[in-house]
Design a protein around this motif. Sequence first.
Motif: not given
Length: 707
Positions: A210-225
């Motif tokens: 998905e677009s990084l600029s539209r990735c919600p904060s909680h989803r990005l943190l989950a992905i990085l975890r």
Amino acid sequence: MLLIPYIAKYTQLPIKSIENTVALLNEDCTVPFISRYRKERTGNLDEVQIGDIVTYKAQFEALEKRKKAILKALEEQEVLTPELKKTIEATDDLVTLEDIYLPFKKSRKTKAETARKNGLEPLAKIIMAQNAEEIEYIASQYVGKEVPNEDDALEGARHIISEWINERLDIRNQIRNQLEKFAQITTKVIGTKKDDEKAQKYRDYFDWSESLSRCPSHRLLAILRAENEGFIRVKIEIDDDKAISKIEDRILKSNNSCSEQIKLAVQDAYKRLLLPSLSNETLKLAKEKADEAAISVFSKNLKQLLLGSPLGEKRILAIDPGFRTGCKVVCLSAQGDLEHNETIYPHAPQNDTSGAIKKISSLTDAYKIEAIAIGNGTASRETEQLIKRIQFKNPIEVFVVSEAGASIYSASKIARDEFPNYDVTVRGAVSIGRRLADPLAELVKIDAKSIGVGQYQHDVDQAKLKNSLDTVVESCVNFVGVNINTASTSLLSYVSGIGPKLAENIVAYRNENGPFPSRAAIKKVPRLGEKAFEQGAAFLRIKNAKNPLDDSAVHPESYAIVQQMTKDKGVAISDLIGNKKELQTIDLKAYTTDTIGLPTLEDIIQELEKPGLDLREKAKVFTFNQNIKTITDLREGQLLPGIVNNITNFGCFVDVGIKESGLIHISNLSDTFVKDVNEHVSLHQQVIVKVLEVDVPRKRIQLALHK
């Protein structure tokens, strides 16, 4: 670049307000003190605005520190020119500063550095001039011991050109711009981990884009975890051909053999240097934004929790429920002192229900109990039902209290110091009871990260998280005020200007000399000087003091003004306090001075109307649906009472009286668009929810807010 314009650029606040606030901060004044008692100097800035000034002041100081380090390094390399120095000093952005410094960094051995040592920089300059027609022939003149043939010579020259391209500010900013607008974050599961049981909670991200600029904060943190735990690989991607083409447009001036070499160098620079570096930078910035969003949610939740409704000074019986190990019962005085403790066993395997009922009845009579607090952990519902079967002689309110963090407190040094002769189970029960009486006073003893009102708190920047949470606690403590004669060391340490060491000194002095009779007496505490008194006195309360202003938010420095008001009115202070009609007739303009204006005088009148009033709402009894005991009892369409126990950017979680909390997704909070979850619900709010979906295997419950 100067400090005040720098702060003004980011905050858009008046220059004068910024100047005066910075001056107060440099005088070691705290944010709560400045916002409450220096309104004339700040232009009536609130805590948030002053906090922004603190943030950008620190950011500016970090930038200036980095500039000094870079200038020193450039001087040592003897490459610092007046123009370069001027450029660095004018830079107001850390990213730009590092880009300027990039060509001068002493890095590890690079391909370009090797090529330079092999004498290939002149060839690279010829290629970049783009005038030569037979570049292969020219390259043959650079063949030697370290450069076996023309191809190696051209390759070395391209490495140098690649480095030049990588160091160009315009090209780096161009790629940054494309990453900012068009970057895609993509994930792939690591094949050997696909069936790993621990990886299943991340299965939504086994193949995700998905677009990084539209990735919600909680989803990005989950992905990085998930990446950190080794289950997936993460890439940041843009249109490579488009990016390379844009670089070529900036560099190419001809169409000859030199341009072909430059095209190869552009591809090398982009794939080997620019994209890896700038995509990592972009992901880092996205992570920082996600951290900020997560920390903001955590801070809002913590504030609501700390300012939760207190029951007040009541005699409380607190129960830490359990099955096999029994229920720990403690009786607390109105001041929160432990008066009695024991264990009852009403549940399996002992099932001593009648004995437990008799014991609770006896204790409520003996200690004149006014309220019962039950922890919301294991056996909570069963214990609540047991208590509600008891016919008490006098009306007793029954509350279910969050246990989050109680075990952390009970094993802490603070708890050991408070109750050295009791084990962790007794301390935990005491904490549950005290939380009902005053959530703020008890929760400040626990590390905020352990209270359980945030998400991904272990994944965000820990220093920023701690700083933000400490600021919230300080703000809440000073907003409510502290009874200096009953407050714990933990609570006192958050009072403006006090801190841990002075808090210890205050408690030690109180234990040795008895309660403080007045605010003036606080000055007798060892090492508590005029500055600490100025910063903290107005946030400290003296109950039943000779001077009623000592139990108010009126600062001692303003006592003389109140005394003049009472003198002009011909009444005693006690006659003026609480007399709203009389207070409203006072002409405030008559009491203004060079340092005290209408904002402070209006605050004084407002405080005199209701001195020492606790602005928090009183705790209310709440009852869950008694027929719902486990997730299998839930059915779609049911309407249930619940309590909001966590808030996130994507919705809120609600306790409906079972082990699993249900989620109200942000889209199910209202029939209209919801921008901020906090505008619709608050932590510990009592709500009615509708069950939308129950996934028993995954233990997930989807709810909607019922209006």
